[in-house]
Design a protein around this motif. Structure first.
Motif, PDB file in Angstrom:
ATOM      1  N   GLY A 263       1.047   8.400   0.467  1.00 10.91           N
ATOM      2  CA  GLY A 263       1.911   9.550   0.215  1.00 10.91           C
ATOM      3  C   GLY A 263       3.151   9.102  -0.547  1.00 10.91           C
ATOM      4  O   GLY A 263       3.052   8.569  -1.644  1.00 10.91           O
ATOM      5  N   ASN A 264       4.328   9.288   0.072  1.00  5.52           N
ATOM      6  CA  ASN A 264       5.561   8.826  -0.565  1.00  5.52           C
ATOM      7  C   ASN A 264       6.136   7.597   0.137  1.00  5.52           C
ATOM      8  O   ASN A 264       7.247   7.178  -0.164  1.00  5.52           O
ATOM      9  CB  ASN A 264       6.604   9.953  -0.592  1.00  5.52           C
ATOM     10  CG  ASN A 264       6.884  10.479   0.800  1.00  5.52           C
ATOM     11  OD1 ASN A 264       6.258  10.074   1.777  1.00  5.52           O
ATOM     12  ND2 ASN A 264       7.820  11.407   0.896  1.00  5.52           N
ATOM     13  N   LYS A 265       5.372   7.015   1.061  1.00  8.25           N
ATOM     14  CA  LYS A 265       5.827   5.820   1.774  1.00  8.25           C
ATOM     15  C   LYS A 265       5.083   4.593   1.273  1.00  8.25           C
ATOM     16  O   LYS A 265       3.928   4.674   0.859  1.00  8.25           O
ATOM     17  CB  LYS A 265       5.575   5.960   3.282  1.00  8.25           C
ATOM     18  CG  LYS A 265       6.412   7.005   3.948  1.00  8.25           C
ATOM     19  CD  LYS A 265       6.123   7.037   5.428  1.00  8.25           C
ATOM     20  CE  LYS A 265       6.888   8.155   6.110  1.00  8.25           C
ATOM     21  NZ  LYS A 265       6.538   8.231   7.531  1.00  8.25           N
ATOM     22  N   GLU A 266       5.765   3.464   1.323  1.00  7.13           N
ATOM     23  CA  GLU A 266       5.150   2.199   0.926  1.00  7.13           C
ATOM     24  C   GLU A 266       5.235   1.237   2.095  1.00  7.13           C
ATOM     25  O   GLU A 266       6.272   1.119   2.739  1.00  7.13           O
ATOM     26  CB  GLU A 266       5.886   1.609  -0.280  1.00  7.13           C
ATOM     27  CG  GLU A 266       5.264   0.342  -0.798  1.00  7.13           C
ATOM     28  CD  GLU A 266       5.976  -0.167  -2.025  1.00  7.13           C
ATOM     29  OE1 GLU A 266       6.620  -1.222  -1.924  1.00  7.13           O
ATOM     30  OE2 GLU A 266       5.893   0.488  -3.080  1.00  7.13           O
TER      31      GLU A 266
ATOM     32  N   ILE B 282       0.851  -1.184   0.000  1.00  5.94           N
ATOM     33  CA  ILE B 282       0.000   0.000   0.000  1.00  5.94           C
ATOM     34  C   ILE B 282       0.884   1.231   0.000  1.00  5.94           C
ATOM     35  O   ILE B 282       1.832   1.318   0.782  1.00  5.94           O
ATOM     36  CB  ILE B 282      -0.928   0.001   1.237  1.00  5.94           C
ATOM     37  CG1 ILE B 282      -1.921  -1.139   1.122  1.00  5.94           C
ATOM     38  CG2 ILE B 282      -1.641   1.327   1.386  1.00  5.94           C
ATOM     39  CD1 ILE B 282      -2.865  -1.261   2.269  1.00  5.94           C
ATOM     40  N   ILE B 283       0.589   2.181  -0.881  1.00  3.23           N
ATOM     41  CA  ILE B 283       1.363   3.413  -0.973  1.00  3.23           C
ATOM     42  C   ILE B 283       0.557   4.523  -0.316  1.00  3.23           C
ATOM     43  O   ILE B 283      -0.575   4.810  -0.715  1.00  3.23           O
ATOM     44  CB  ILE B 283       1.677   3.755  -2.433  1.00  3.23           C
ATOM     45  CG1 ILE B 283       2.509   2.639  -3.062  1.00  3.23           C
ATOM     46  CG2 ILE B 283       2.402   5.085  -2.530  1.00  3.23           C
ATOM     47  CD1 ILE B 283       2.673   2.747  -4.549  1.00  3.23           C
TER      48      ILE B 283
ATOM     49  N   SER C   2      -0.046 -10.093  -9.472  1.00  3.83           N
ATOM     50  CA  SER C   2       0.061  -8.643  -9.443  1.00  3.83           C
ATOM     51  C   SER C   2       1.316  -8.204  -8.694  1.00  3.83           C
ATOM     52  O   SER C   2       1.691  -8.820  -7.698  1.00  3.83           O
ATOM     53  CB  SER C   2      -1.173  -8.058  -8.758  1.00  3.83           C
ATOM     54  OG  SER C   2      -0.982  -6.698  -8.484  1.00  3.83           O
ATOM     55  N   PRO C   3       1.962  -7.130  -9.120  1.00  8.84           N
ATOM     56  CA  PRO C   3       3.117  -6.625  -8.376  1.00  8.84           C
ATOM     57  C   PRO C   3       2.736  -6.038  -7.021  1.00  8.84           C
ATOM     58  O   PRO C   3       3.593  -5.846  -6.168  1.00  8.84           O
ATOM     59  CB  PRO C   3       3.703  -5.557  -9.296  1.00  8.84           C
ATOM     60  CG  PRO C   3       2.686  -5.275 -10.324  1.00  8.84           C
ATOM     61  CD  PRO C   3       1.754  -6.434 -10.388  1.00  8.84           C
ATOM     62  N   LYS C   4       1.454  -5.776  -6.788  1.00 10.74           N
ATOM     63  CA  LYS C   4       1.017  -5.259  -5.490  1.00 10.74           C
ATOM     64  C   LYS C   4       0.970  -6.340  -4.421  1.00 10.74           C
ATOM     65  O   LYS C   4       0.921  -6.032  -3.239  1.00 10.74           O
ATOM     66  CB  LYS C   4      -0.365  -4.610  -5.613  1.00 10.74           C
ATOM     67  CG  LYS C   4      -0.323  -3.307  -6.357  1.00 10.74           C
ATOM     68  CD  LYS C   4      -1.595  -2.538  -6.145  1.00 10.74           C
ATOM     69  CE  LYS C   4      -1.439  -1.160  -6.750  1.00 10.74           C
ATOM     70  NZ  LYS C   4      -2.356  -0.207  -6.192  1.00 10.74           N
TER      71      LYS C   4
END
Length: 120
Positions: A40-43, A37-38, A83-85
């Protein structure tokens, strides 16, 4: 009519994106799926744990339907396995089932919805 070479080309391209490290997933398995899960700019990785109700196989488009009970309400989610997620999939427990789709679990509540566990 689709040309045979076109079919081969598509399958060759898809084979590059198939995941090789997937466990054997069966209907009735209790799985823990890590989803990226992304925010903002963090994953980060969020885990979703539940029972596999259904599985659809078609090479790169293979999906599983996972159901979990959260605060007495059943929640189902469909995951695209390749999926890449999807970060990780682990099988926590296997169950003995005699159906290819476990949609009847939607109507059952409490102890009635338990499945008989199998040990390997």
């Amino acid at each position: 009519m689709v040309n045979l070479n076109t079919q081969q080309t598509i399958s060759n391209i898809e084979s590059n994106f198939l995941k090789k490290d997937l466990p054997l997933l069966r209907i009735g398995d209790n799985v823990k799926i890590g989803v990226k899960i992304i925010e903002g700019n963090k994953e980060r990785v969020q885990f979703y744990e539940g029972t596999i109700l259904a599985k659809k196989n078609s090479s790169i488009n293979t999906t599983i339907t996972v159901r979990k009970i959260l605060q007495g309400i059943g929640i189902e989610r469909i995951f695209l396995i390749h999926s890449p997620k999807i970060d990780s999939i682990t099988v926590l427990r296997s169950s003995k089932v005699r159906r290819s789709k476990l949609y009847y679990l939607r109507k059952l509540r409490g102890k009635a919805s338990r499945l008989k566990q199998t040990f390997k």
